[in-house]
Design an enzyme around this catalytic site. Structure first.
Site, short mmCIF file in Angstrom:
data_model
loop_
_atom_site.label_atom_id
_atom_site.label_comp_id
_atom_site.label_asym_id
_atom_site.label_seq_id
_atom_site.Cartn_x
_atom_site.Cartn_y
_atom_site.Cartn_z
N LYS A 11 -2.76 -16.70 7.83
CA LYS A 11 -1.90 -15.93 8.74
C LYS A 11 -1.18 -16.77 9.80
CE LYS A 11 -4.15 -11.43 8.20
NZ LYS A 11 -3.08 -10.55 7.77
N TYR A 61 0.81 -1.23 0.00
CA TYR A 61 0.00 0.00 0.00
C TYR A 61 0.84 1.27 0.00
CZ TYR A 61 -2.87 -3.79 1.83
OH TYR A 61 -3.48 -5.00 2.02
N ASP A 89 -14.69 -15.74 7.57
CA ASP A 89 -13.30 -15.45 7.24
C ASP A 89 -12.53 -15.31 8.56
OD1 ASP A 89 -10.87 -14.35 6.67
OD2 ASP A 89 -11.62 -12.80 5.31
N TYR A 100 -13.06 -6.58 5.71
CA TYR A 100 -11.86 -6.70 4.88
C TYR A 100 -11.58 -8.17 4.63
CZ TYR A 100 -7.12 -6.72 3.19
OH TYR A 100 -6.01 -6.94 2.42
C1 PLP Z 1 -9.86 -11.13 7.54
C2 PLP Z 1 -8.84 -11.21 6.44
N1 PLP Z 1 -9.13 -11.88 5.32
C3 PLP Z 1 -8.24 -12.00 4.31
C4 PLP Z 1 -6.99 -11.42 4.40
C5 PLP Z 1 -6.02 -11.55 3.27
O1 PLP Z 1 -4.98 -12.38 3.61
P1 PLP Z 1 -3.57 -12.32 2.81
O2 PLP Z 1 -2.96 -11.00 3.14
O3 PLP Z 1 -2.81 -13.49 3.31
O4 PLP Z 1 -3.91 -12.43 1.36
C6 PLP Z 1 -6.66 -10.70 5.55
C7 PLP Z 1 -5.33 -10.04 5.67
O5 PLP Z 1 -5.13 -9.11 6.41
C8 PLP Z 1 -7.61 -10.59 6.60
O6 PLP Z 1 -7.33 -9.91 7.73
#
Ligand code: PLP
Length: 431
Positions: free
Chosen positions: A278, A16, A249, A144
């Site tokens: 993560k 970013y 998610d 997000y």
């Molecule tokens: C809730 C959530 N979903 C998806 C992602 C995307 O993961 P990545 O950065 O491994 O592509 C993130 C990353 O911050 C996240 O916090």
């Protein structure tokens, strides 16, 4: 020859950032435990867990060993037509620890890709049920889910960093994020209103909706908001009532961060599809997974394609699976609940009182996550520098200054981190 710093600024894109006005970067020499050591010699306590991932700390002997041992066997082998022990062990473990009923696992290579796969599963499921018109998603404002196109299409369209792409992204439905706070006493008017928005949408549009996608309990990068488990339980019930899938998610919330192993556990629900990433590998390598129920898997597999149309080159990478297995074993054998609860108590005690400062809008804590929301956006470069002076690594975004330390942080290290938060936030509030 350009110095490292010059080359980095002029040639390397960081997350970013602009190539015209890049933010400063700090070169890291090495990292161990909760410490990041800069080339310039400073030792910084990591308040970010490298974006939610390094839960056991850096350079962990057990995780290092898992990678060494696996490297001696094979670093990689294609997953099409071949399988291997690290992937089998990992998927077995994920099925065991995930909410009951999530029996099928797709190994993806990053969180965003796991979300893409979840969206594909939901769409293909309804095609398998002869309802191809059910292909829209419902997402929450302030949500997000990643930076790839499908994932961006379910991120908050107005308050997120993806607004510039909104005219080329598929159109989905968005509802207001729940206002009912995690620790609010129920029943409350907020909850009734929160649920009413979702109810109305599903009532009127369930015929073209494939799934609701949300981050359980904590909305991360879209605003670090913490909401009540009763909302999550209600959404699950509404999804059942209106024949819509629920995608959880858990990429940020998974593996203990909120005080439960998964955010869904706070509401005692099983989603139809769940994404993890993560902290899955203890922050060592990029790996994520999308789990689903037998029912979803059967729907996907009986659709027009008959197969789930996704297969990354590095799917099921053995190194990543091995370190994920070692990380999950470490988590299971550690007393992570008490570590997270201890961190939570310390964060609550010191950060919540900051809410009364002039330029602070709100202070909130859940599990090993502490958030200060300022009234105005902060200057990232300036705030980073202030924290470094105090020997800690914290990277704010927008109005949010937040920490989520590795679970292994000691009492004294946590005190340094928290004191730095208190000092910097107080300074900013008085400036
Ligand atoms: C809730 C959530 N979903 C998806 C992602 C995307 O993961 P990545 O950065 O491994 O592509 C993130 C990353 O911050 C996240 O916090």
């Amino acid at each position: 020859m350009k110095t490292n710093q010059q080359f980095d600024l002029e040639h390397i894109w960081h997350p970013y950032t602009s190539m015209l006005k890049p933010l400063p970067t700090y070169q890291v020499k090495q990292a161990k435990g909760v410490f990041i050591e800069l080339e310039t010699g400073e030792q910084l306590i990591d308040g970010m867990s490298s974006w939610w991932s390094i839960i056991h700390g850096y350079n962990h002997p057990v995780l290092n060993q898992a990678i060494h041992e696996q490297t001696a066997k094979m670093a990689h082998v294609m997953f099409g037509g071949l399988t291997h022990q690290p992937a089998i062990d990992l998927c077995r473990k994920l099925v065991e620890i995930a909410p009951d009923g999530l029996n099928k696992v797709f190994l993806a290579d990053s969180g965003s890709v796991a979300v893409e796969v979840a969206l594909k599963m939901a769409i293909q499921y309804w095609r398998g049920k002869n309802k191809p018109q059910k292909n829209k998603m419902v997402a929450l404002k302030h949500g997000y889910h990643g930076d790839t196109f499908g994932a961006m299409s379910v991120c908050d369209p107005e308050n997120s960093m993806h607004t510039i792409y909104s005219d080329i992204l598929p159109n989905h439905y968005f509802v207001e994020a729940p206002k009912t706070q995690f620790d609010e006493n129920l029943p409350s008017d907020n909850l009734v209103n929160d649920v009413a928005a979702m109810t109305q949408l599903l009532q009127h549009h369930h015929d073209d909706i494939a799934a609701v996608i949300l981050e359980p309990i904590v909305q991360g990068a879209g605003g670090m908001r913490m909401y009540h488990p009763a909302y999550l339980a209600s959404v699950k019930q509404l999804c059942e009532q209106y024949d819509v899938l629920l995608i959880a998610d858990e990429i940020a919330t998974g593996f203990g961060r909120t005080g439960q192993l998964f955010g869904c556990h706070h509401a005692h629900i099983t989603p139809d599809i769940m994404c993890v990433g993560k902290a899955l590998t203890g922050g060592y390598l990029s790996l994520a997974a999308t789990l689903c129920t037998d029912e979803v898997a059967m729907g996907v597999s009986t659709g027009d394609a008959g197969v789930l149309m996704h297969g990354p080159t590095f799917m099921g990478n053995p190194l990543a699976c091995s370190v994920a297995n070692a990380s999950l074993n470490l988590l299971e054998s550690s007393n992570w609940q008490s570590s997270v609860s201890h961190i939570e108590q310390q964060l609550k005690q010191s950060l919540i009182p900051l809410a009364s400062l002039k330029k602070v809008h709100d202070a909130r804590v859940l599990g090993a996550i502490g958030v200060i929301e300022m009234e105005e956006s902060v200057d990232v470069a300036d705030v980073q520098k202030r924290f470094i002076r105090h020997g800690v690594w914290v990277r704010p975004f927008g109005k949010l200054i937040y920490i989520m330390p590795p679970f292994v942080i000691s009492n004294s290290e946590l005190t340094v981190l928290i004191n730095a938060m208190v000092t910097v936030v107080t300074e900013l509030s008085e400036s």
